[in-house]
Design a protein around this motif. Structure first.
Motif, mmCIF file in Angstrom:
data_model
loop_
_atom_site.group_PDB
_atom_site.id
_atom_site.type_symbol
_atom_site.label_atom_id
_atom_site.label_comp_id
_atom_site.label_asym_id
_atom_site.label_seq_id
_atom_site.Cartn_x
_atom_site.Cartn_y
_atom_site.Cartn_z
ATOM 1 N N SER C 15 0.810 -1.259 0.018
ATOM 2 C CA SER C 15 -0.071 -0.249 0.105
ATOM 3 C C SER C 15 1.014 1.243 -0.002
ATOM 4 N N PHE C 20 -0.906 -1.259 -5.131
ATOM 5 C CA PHE C 20 -2.268 -1.772 -5.523
ATOM 6 C C PHE C 20 -2.987 -0.972 -6.762
ATOM 7 N N PHE C 46 -11.076 -2.020 -1.753
ATOM 8 C CA PHE C 46 -9.825 -3.079 -1.491
ATOM 9 C C PHE C 46 -10.486 -4.423 -1.437
#
Lengths: 281, 338, 273
Positions: C15, C20, C46
């Motif tokens: 992260s 991501f 997420f």
């Protein structure tokens, strides 16, 4: 012919107590010997030492001249059968398995139970009157039946020497006589030797060929029933609370003394029925 | 008997066919075993399942057989490898190794830290268990009776348990370390390779080969130690053999898979309820059932409980204990059990 | 490149590195379900975008057909070994006990992602890490406010005890970076450990660092603590548990957040303004 000897046997219990204190005994084939004594007189330790289960502090036990303590366990079990006091058996074991355990010293590691051995086991069961009960489990048996099954196991061990610790203590009078009869016949049959620890004097009077009275680990009287079952011989067992009489016994097929535990206040001065008073040295 | 014997191969095959990811067909399994023309990823997954299944088989069999022997020797349905202190000894060895590797040991060790836990922790667990075994054998050689041995085992178990707790509370401040020790003490079959089955397979093979020399003796011990001796059983030798074999079995199983409770205690009792107390059948069937049970329970955990990580020991107790209690209560009505 | 981030710390690192993102040049294909509770700054969708898994086991991980698995170095060594044996690269991360560990982990990640487009982001991240740290150091050095002298006790409930984090924990690093003294170190604590109240009264505390209101309630329930300065002055700073436990570069974010909170507590006037 089997010869069984105990020579100056001493068994210690802890550092301070002697359970068996210098016992000498010599028995030959066909003898059914009763070891009589009060509680704690050393009957059980004597039998355990004879069976090779307890180490002697000094002295020796010999079968046909061989020292029992030096025999290998299986060889010893082929010569001496020992039946412990009490009726404790695993509850779920079948009667057949219970008796079959006696064949252990006769079997090799990979040897299965032979047809002859199975027949022997059934014969032993028949002898004690448990024919057809071989599939029952031990928890289904009455006390008397367990005692008979244990006796059948001792028989099935096929040993020339049989040591039984209080085999009749848990039985009613009728079963006691029956078991005593079985023992007498077993010993008489093949010239075996039986040693029975008991405090049942009347049973001894009817079937014993030899009687030993123990008191605090020592032999205080020994000999034939007629010679031992006297006021003096039984003093350690009864104190003076006994009445001695004589009566025909079907087991002995002759007249034998019988003893009643009874305090008649006579303190040994008079006896209701005359009997021989000679004491064996 | 035949039913029980067929459960093991069936559950072994099922353990290969199903798992967390994809299921395979028997045809694919055949290809894996004999022709090896499977895609690499499938072969890798089957490798993992094979290792896991082999370890489960060996560990389940070893623990159950160990428990069955001890229960026979001590004439006590409560006996199991853990009451002898063998498992606690292993736990102590493993904890000490984990702590030494986890930073409290010499700095030079940390260089090997990537590979050392793989070998050192099981080795230390095994050493701990062997130490306890040696202690028991010494006590046994001095002529202690079975109940004395049992008491000694319980004493050793609580001593080792106390030491493990001491180690644990010392390292409580270190999250990673205490997590490793806790994880180890739960027991696990995760990602064992076929090589891990080997150290258990050896004592298991020896113990299975020894059954013909032990089962009649153990049957006789059921009648009482004195009766067994009077019937010609060499009681000292029997005690040493059984304690040594069952300790080695438990030590190797615990070293490889950690503490998996329940199997050693309950499986032999379970089998005894079904087939009776003759050790000639009880011992091999206990091994067989222990292996099958661990395989089936592990299969269940991997395929059905995919979203929940549950260790085999916990699952075994959850599933097996109620069934076992039911059987015991049913059996104890009227006839008694031992 | 398919990546499995197999621990909360690994998810934190991904992260922080921005892996991501759709443009990151690699695909994170799976994360552990527990990461939802413990990882920082996750993208809003997420849970829907990244499949979760419950078990750290080789077969489960293989199911995602990864090229790289990122995990903590204390996770099951056998699983790591099995993954490597089957040719999957595994990058193991150190627990954060000091700033040096952040650098080590970043270097390991750089090596693992060398071949991928994402290596660009890792290189940038290394600069960002040092820059963030320097900025903090400058702030700390220039700090003259009264709260910079406060001695802070990070605390949480552990089985009926108050526990804290001393030397060699990422929370100690957090306080060190924020430039405030850690009472747990004065108490001689190493790692996470129980606090003995008697010793605490002896050394005194200016401010408690807690995770939520419940922690404050827990402290208030202990009459023995009434004499502590932090209690008399009602000085509590609340920092989200994820940030406090950050076993990742988010420890720097946490340090900044802590400074802001302390500033707010010392000068409540700024809150209105």
């Amino acid at each position: 012919m089997t010869r069984f000897e105990v020579r100056d046997l001493v068994v210690d219990r802890g550092a301070t107590r002697r359970a068996v204190d210098g016992v000498d005994l010599a028995l030959c084939s066909g003898t059914l010997c009763f070891v009589l004594g009060a509680n704690g007189s050393g009957k059980s330790p004597l039998l355990r030492a004879m069976a090779g289960l307890e180490a002697a502090a000094s002295g020796a036990v010999l079968v046909d001249g061989e020292v029992v303590a030096r025999l290998d366990p299986r060889g010893r079990a082929r010569r001496i059968a020992w039946m412990p006091q009490g009726l404790e058996v695993p509850r779920r074991v079948s009667v057949f398995d219970l008796v079959a355990s006696a064949r252990y010293p006769h079997r090799g590691v990979f040897e299965r139970l032979t047809v002859e051995a199975a027949a022997d086991i059934r014969a032993a069961l028949r002898r004690v009157g448990l024919e057809g009960h071989d599939r029952r489990r031990c928890y289904e048996l009455s006390g008397g039946e367990v005692e008979r099954a244990l006796l059948a196991r001792a028989f099935a061990q096929e040993t020339p020497l049989l040591l039984l610790d209080e085999p009749t203590a848990a039985l009613d009078p009728r079963n006691r006589l029956a078991v005593a009869g079985l023992l007498r016949d077993w010993v008489a049959e093949d010239g075996r030797i039986g040693v029975v620890a008991s405090h049942d004097v009347n049973l001894a009077a009817q079937v014993a060929t030899h009687i030993v009275v123990l008191d605090r680990g020592r032999v205080v009287a020994a000999g034939s029933p007629e010679s031992v079952l006297t006021r003096a011989g039984l003093e350690p067992l009864f104190g003076s609370n006994m009445v001695i009489g004589r009566r025909f016994s079907a087991l002995a097929r002759e007249e034998r003394p019988f003893i009643l535990a009874w305090d008649d206040g006579s303190r040994g001065e008079a006896e209701s029925v005359p009997s021989r008073r000679d004491r064996t040295p | 008997m035949c039913v029980l014997a067929s459960i093991l191969p069936t559950s072994f095959v099922l353990a290969l066919l199903f798992g967390e990811t994809r299921g395979f067909t028997l045809r694919e399994l055949w290809a894996y075993a004999f022709t090896s023309d499977l895609p690499f990823i499938d072969a890798t997954i089957l490798d993992l399942r094979l290792g896991r299944a082999l370890v489960a088989t060996m560990v389940g069999a070893a623990l159950a057989l160990s428990g069955a022997m001890l229960q026979g020797l001590f004439r006590n349905p409560l006996a199991s490898p853990s009451v002898l202190g063998v498992t606690s000894g292993a736990a102590l060895g493993a904890s000490i190794a984990l702590v030494l590797l986890g930073g409290l040991g010499p700095a030079s060790w940390l260089r090997f830290a990537d590979t050392m836990p793989l070998v050192l922790v099981p080795a230390a667990a095994f050493a701990g268990a062997l130490l306890v075994t040696a202690l028991l054998v010494v006590v046994g050689l001095r002529g202690a009776s079975s109940s004395m041995l049992l008491l000694c085992g319980i004493g050793i178990a609580s001593l080792c348990g106390g030491l493990v707790q001491t180690v644990q509370s010392i390292v409580l401040r270190d999250w990673e370390l205490s997590a490793s020790i806790t994880a180890w003490s739960f027991g696990s079959l995760d990602d064992r390779s076929p090589v891990h089955a080997l150290p258990v397979a050896l004592p298991l093979a020896v113990a299975l080969l020894m059954i013909p020399f032990l089962h009649r003796e153990l049957d006789l011990v059921a009648f009482g130690e004195d009766t067994a001796r009077a019937l010609g059983v060499r009681d000292l030798r029997l005690r040493l053999q059984v304690v040594l074999l069952s300790s080695l079995l438990a030590a190797s199983a615990v070293a490889v898979a950690g503490q998996i409770a329940f199997i050693g205690l309950v499986v032999p009792n379970f089998v005894r309820l079904v087939v009776g107390g003759r050790h000639g059948t009880l011992l091999p069937l206990s091994a067989l059932s222990g292996a099958s049970l661990l395989l089936v329970v592990d299969l269940f955990e991997r395929s059905v409980l995919a979203e929940m990580s549950l260790q085999p020991g916990a699952l075994l107790s959850l599933v097996g204990a109620p069934i076992f209690l039911f059987l015991i209560i049913k059996e104890s009505r009227g006839q008694g059990y031992w | 490149m398919r990546v499995v981030a197999a621990s909360a710390a690994a998810v934190d690192w991904c992260s922080w590195l921005g892996l991501f993102d759709d443009e990151a040049g690699l695909r994170v294909v799976a994360v552990p379900t527990q990461a939802l509770r413990y990882a920082n700054s996750l993208p809003p969708d997420f849970e829907a975008r990244f499949p979760g898994f419950a078990k750290f086991r080789a077969e489960v991980l293989f199911g995602f057909e990864p090229d790289l698995v990122i995990c903590d170095d204390y996770q099951n060594a056998l699983t790591i070994e099995a993954l490597r044996r089957a040719g999957t690269e595994v990058c193991t991360l150190e627990a954060i006990r000091g700033f040096e560990d952040l650098r080590t982990n970043l270097a390991r990640l750089a090596r693992a992602l060398e071949a991928s487009v994402a290596s660009q982001r890792v290189a940038e991240a290394a600069d960002r890490l040092e820059a963030e740290r320097r900025a903090l150091e400058l702030q700390v050095a220039a700090g003259t406010e009264s709260w910079t002298k406060w001695r802070v006790l990070p605390c949480y409930e552990l089985g009926g005890h108050i526990a804290s984090a001393g030397r060699g924990s990422s929370e100690a690093l957090l306080l060190e970076l924020a430039g405030v003294a850690n009472v747990a170190t004065d108490l001689g604590l190493v790692g996470h450990d129980k606090v003995r109240l008697e010793r605490l009264l002896e050394v005194d505390v200016d401010c408690f660092l807690v995770s939520d209101e419940k922690d404050i309630e827990g402290l208030r329930r202990r009459p023995a603590l009434a004499q502590v300065a932090a209690m008399r002055e009602e000085r509590f700073v609340v920092l989200d548990a994820r940030l406090r436990q950050a076993n990742s570069p988010f420890v720097l974010t946490a340090a900044r957040a802590l400074r802001a909170q302390l500033e707010l507590l010392a000068n409540p006037g700024t809150r209105d303004g």
